[in-house]
Scaffold this motif. Structure first.
Motif, short mmCIF file in Angstrom:
data_model
loop_
_atom_site.label_atom_id
_atom_site.label_comp_id
_atom_site.label_asym_id
_atom_site.label_seq_id
_atom_site.Cartn_x
_atom_site.Cartn_y
_atom_site.Cartn_z
N ILE A 265 -102.14 -89.79 -57.46
CA ILE A 265 -102.62 -88.49 -56.97
C ILE A 265 -103.17 -87.65 -58.12
O ILE A 265 -104.24 -87.05 -58.02
CB ILE A 265 -101.48 -87.75 -56.24
N ALA A 266 -102.43 -87.64 -59.25
CA ALA A 266 -102.88 -86.85 -60.41
C ALA A 266 -104.23 -87.36 -60.93
O ALA A 266 -105.11 -86.57 -61.29
CB ALA A 266 -101.83 -86.90 -61.51
N ALA A 267 -104.39 -88.69 -60.95
CA ALA A 267 -105.63 -89.27 -61.47
C ALA A 267 -106.80 -88.99 -60.54
O ALA A 267 -107.93 -88.72 -60.98
CB ALA A 267 -105.46 -90.77 -61.67
N ALA A 268 -106.56 -89.06 -59.23
CA ALA A 268 -107.64 -88.94 -58.25
C ALA A 268 -107.98 -87.49 -57.90
O ALA A 268 -109.05 -87.22 -57.34
CB ALA A 268 -107.26 -89.70 -56.98
N ALA A 269 -107.09 -86.55 -58.21
CA ALA A 269 -107.24 -85.17 -57.73
C ALA A 269 -108.61 -84.56 -58.04
O ALA A 269 -109.24 -83.98 -57.13
CB ALA A 269 -106.12 -84.30 -58.30
N PRO A 270 -109.15 -84.63 -59.27
CA PRO A 270 -110.46 -84.00 -59.52
C PRO A 270 -111.58 -84.59 -58.66
O PRO A 270 -112.45 -83.85 -58.19
CB PRO A 270 -110.69 -84.28 -61.02
N LEU A 271 -111.56 -85.89 -58.46
CA LEU A 271 -112.58 -86.54 -57.64
C LEU A 271 -112.44 -86.17 -56.18
O LEU A 271 -113.43 -86.01 -55.46
CB LEU A 271 -112.50 -88.06 -57.81
N ILE A 272 -111.20 -86.02 -55.72
CA ILE A 272 -110.98 -85.63 -54.33
C ILE A 272 -111.47 -84.19 -54.11
O ILE A 272 -112.15 -83.89 -53.12
CB ILE A 272 -109.49 -85.76 -53.96
N ARG A 273 -111.15 -83.32 -55.05
CA ARG A 273 -111.57 -81.92 -54.92
C ARG A 273 -113.09 -81.78 -54.89
O ARG A 273 -113.64 -80.91 -54.21
CB ARG A 273 -111.00 -81.08 -56.06
N SER A 274 -113.75 -82.67 -55.62
CA SER A 274 -115.22 -82.59 -55.68
C SER A 274 -115.88 -83.23 -54.46
O SER A 274 -117.11 -83.17 -54.33
CB SER A 274 -115.72 -83.28 -56.95
N GLY A 275 -115.09 -83.83 -53.58
CA GLY A 275 -115.64 -84.46 -52.39
C GLY A 275 -116.18 -85.86 -52.63
O GLY A 275 -116.90 -86.39 -51.78
N ALA A 276 -115.82 -86.47 -53.77
CA ALA A 276 -116.35 -87.79 -54.11
C ALA A 276 -115.44 -88.92 -53.69
O ALA A 276 -115.85 -90.08 -53.69
CB ALA A 276 -116.59 -87.87 -55.62
N LEU A 277 -114.19 -88.61 -53.33
CA LEU A 277 -113.21 -89.68 -53.12
C LEU A 277 -112.23 -89.29 -52.02
O LEU A 277 -111.88 -88.11 -51.88
CB LEU A 277 -112.48 -89.95 -54.44
N HIS A 278 -111.79 -90.28 -51.27
CA HIS A 278 -110.75 -90.09 -50.26
C HIS A 278 -109.61 -91.05 -50.54
O HIS A 278 -109.84 -92.23 -50.84
CB HIS A 278 -111.29 -90.32 -48.85
N LEU A 279 -108.37 -90.57 -50.45
CA LEU A 279 -107.19 -91.37 -50.74
C LEU A 279 -106.34 -91.55 -49.49
O LEU A 279 -105.95 -90.59 -48.83
CB LEU A 279 -106.35 -90.67 -51.83
N ASP A 280 -106.06 -92.81 -49.15
CA ASP A 280 -105.24 -93.16 -47.99
C ASP A 280 -103.92 -93.74 -48.48
O ASP A 280 -103.89 -94.84 -49.05
CB ASP A 280 -105.99 -94.18 -47.12
N ILE A 281 -102.83 -93.00 -48.30
CA ILE A 281 -101.50 -93.44 -48.73
C ILE A 281 -100.74 -93.91 -47.50
O ILE A 281 -100.39 -93.11 -46.63
CB ILE A 281 -100.75 -92.30 -49.45
N ILE A 282 -100.48 -95.21 -47.43
CA ILE A 282 -99.83 -95.82 -46.26
C ILE A 282 -98.41 -96.19 -46.65
O ILE A 282 -98.19 -97.07 -47.49
CB ILE A 282 -100.60 -97.06 -45.78
N GLY A 283 -97.44 -95.54 -46.05
CA GLY A 283 -96.04 -95.83 -46.37
C GLY A 283 -95.18 -94.61 -46.15
O GLY A 283 -95.66 -93.52 -45.79
N ASP A 284 -93.89 -94.79 -46.39
CA ASP A 284 -92.94 -93.71 -46.21
C ASP A 284 -91.78 -93.93 -47.16
O ASP A 284 -91.59 -95.02 -47.70
CB ASP A 284 -92.45 -93.66 -44.76
N GLY A 285 -91.00 -92.87 -47.37
CA GLY A 285 -89.86 -92.97 -48.24
C GLY A 285 -89.45 -91.61 -48.76
O GLY A 285 -90.05 -90.59 -48.41
N PRO A 286 -88.43 -91.58 -49.62
CA PRO A 286 -87.87 -90.30 -50.08
C PRO A 286 -88.84 -89.45 -50.90
O PRO A 286 -88.63 -88.25 -51.04
CB PRO A 286 -86.67 -90.73 -50.93
#
Length: 466
Positions: A265-286
């Motif tokens: 998340i930390a690595a991808a955050a700037p790209l996500i904010r700029s609208g260049a990238l979408h992150l799909d996190i599949i899973g669950d846990g604490p």
């Protein structure tokens, strides 16, 4: 008129195998079933798996036998659950407790199959499960005494915690893992290995733990493979090339600290904010609530999907929407989900520690050095930025990833590999099977006809660090 050679008759020990579960249980089931298609195998499992075997179409007495050791198995599971951290089951503690009760399973197995083994009803015994290299076999020396070959593995485990992540080890409460250093003194472990005709080692860590004089019996073979019905090897459309479109990346796994999703998340955050990238996190846990809060604080919630688990049968379709699979786990024994992504033509990003990097040859994906948390975030962000600017390389990497899975990591391919191991221990072939260490990384491999064939060199793309 010539007759076809008789099929090999292995007795397969897969105590925890189950078609409805995940992890080692599903690995054991999938592998045993694939071997049974190549041989006249009989599978021995624990009673708790009986009904699921029957529902899967297996015939009791013909295809499998269920051994009733439920009381002790339940006790080990209950104790591990009781002493695990809330929301994070301690697999290390469960492995310790399972090692204590497993001999009782094999004793009951011997009562049932000992006379049949002495009578020559089976050509060999293959203990497929447990996967742990610290679990001794009570029947191994008895098989040696009566002249029945014993195949052990694939074995995997014991991946050390990387330096600089002691806080995560404390968070995982892996106190039981520290006891592993004493496994060498486990009663019967030396006899187990000495009695084995072949030892399948699923990782370089396990291979290096084997005594030097037993290395000639060791064959590198990761335990994981891919169900091609769920993850078909169909060509994937080229990754996004239009700069105005999103680069879609995904992660699949338990949301626990050691999976490194916070670094992603930390690595991808700037790209996500700029609208260049979408992150799909599949899973669950604490960790899910903390990760959701992190996405909110980074102001990227609109570009992050985090809606929990989905059924395994639906995972392939969901993953296929991605251009890149990122799996920054800092301590992983196997990494079967990496192979599942690769089967779909999606290159993977992993860290150079444990099992995952052994599944990703040069050209098929990206292996980042296991350094510090800050450095991993920086390197991962640089890689994502580079791929967003030039995504064309992803298609070539995905094609090579699919070819690698096709050659080495379908369950059918795995069964053929194990069948060659059987032929070797029975004296039907002279040369020990060898597919490279890690599998497919060698410049040459030995095929099923024992001739040396050159491995094609993959096209190189920016890989394995910076």
């Amino acid at each position: 008129m010539t007759t076809s050679p008789r099929r090999i008759r292995p007795l397969i020990i897969a105590e925890a195998a189950n078609p409805t579960l995940t992890s080692a249980a599903l690995v054991g089931w999938s592998c045993a079933k694939a071997i049974a298609a190549q041989t006249d195998a009989h599978i021995v499992t624990e009673w708790r798996n009986r009904d699921d075997f029957l529902r899967a179409g297996m015939v009791e007495g013909t295809d499998f036998t269920a051994i009733n050791n439920r009381r002790l198995q339940h006790l080990s599971w209950s104790l591990a659950t009781k002493f695990s951290r809330k929301g994070s089951f301690s697999w290390s503690l469960y492995a310790v407790l399972s090692n204590l009760v497993y001999p009782f399973f094999e004793r009951k197995l011997w009562q049932t199959f000992g006379p049949r083994l002495r009578a020559g009803e089976f050509d060999l015994v293959h203990r497929l499960l447990p996967l742990s290299p610290t679990t001794a076999s009570w029947i191994a020396p008895r098989l040696k005494k009566i002249g029945v070959p014993f195949v052990l593995g694939p074995l995997n485990g014991g991946v050390p915690w990387p330096q600089g992540f002691d806080d995560l080890r404390q968070q995982e409460r892996d106190g039981a893992g520290r006891l592993r250093a004493f496994y060498r003194f486990s009663p019967g472990l030396k006899q187990t290995r000495e009695s084995a005709h072949a030892i399948l080692t699923a990782s370089r860590t396990t291979l290096h733990e084997m005594p030097a004089h037993l290395r000639s019996r060791c064959i590198f073979m990761p335990e994981n493979a891919v169900d091609l019905e769920k993850f078909p090897l169909t060509p994937k459309a080229p990754a996004v090339t239009d700069p105005s479109k999103l680069l879609r990346i995904s992660f699949v796994g338990r949301l626990v600290a050691l999976k490194g999703v916070d670094m992603l998340i930390a690595a991808a955050a700037p790209l996500i904010r700029s609208g260049a990238l979408h992150l799909d996190i599949i899973g669950d846990g604490p960790e899910r609530e903390r990760l959701q809060a992190m996405a909110q604080s980074e102001n990227i919630t609109s570009g992050v999907c985090m809606d929990g688990w989905i059924p395994h049968a639906q995972l392939g379709a969901r993953l296929r929407e991605s251009d890149l699979f990122v799996f920054p786990s800092i301590r992983e024994f196997g990494g079967g989900v990496v192979l599942e992504a690769m089967a779909l033509g999606i290159p993977a990003v992993v860290l150079d520690h444990g099992g995952p990097p052994e599944l990703v040859p040069p050209g098929t994906g990206y292996v980042l050095p296991m350094t510090t948390r800050e450095d991993i975030v920086t390197r991962l962000r640089q890689l994502l930025t580079e791929l967003r600017e030039d995504p064309s390389q992803l298609h070539t990497a995905g094609e090579l990833a699919q070819a690698h899975v096709r050659k080495f990591y379908s369950w059918d391919a795995k069964a053929v590999q194990i069948h060659e191991v059987y032929r070797w221990v029975l004296g039907h072939r002279a040369a020990k099977p060898d597919w490279g260490t890690p599998m497919g990384f060698a410049s040459q491999i030995v095929d099923s006809e024992e001739s040396m064939q050159p491995m094609p060199q993959p096209l190189l793309i920016p890989d394995h660090g910076f």
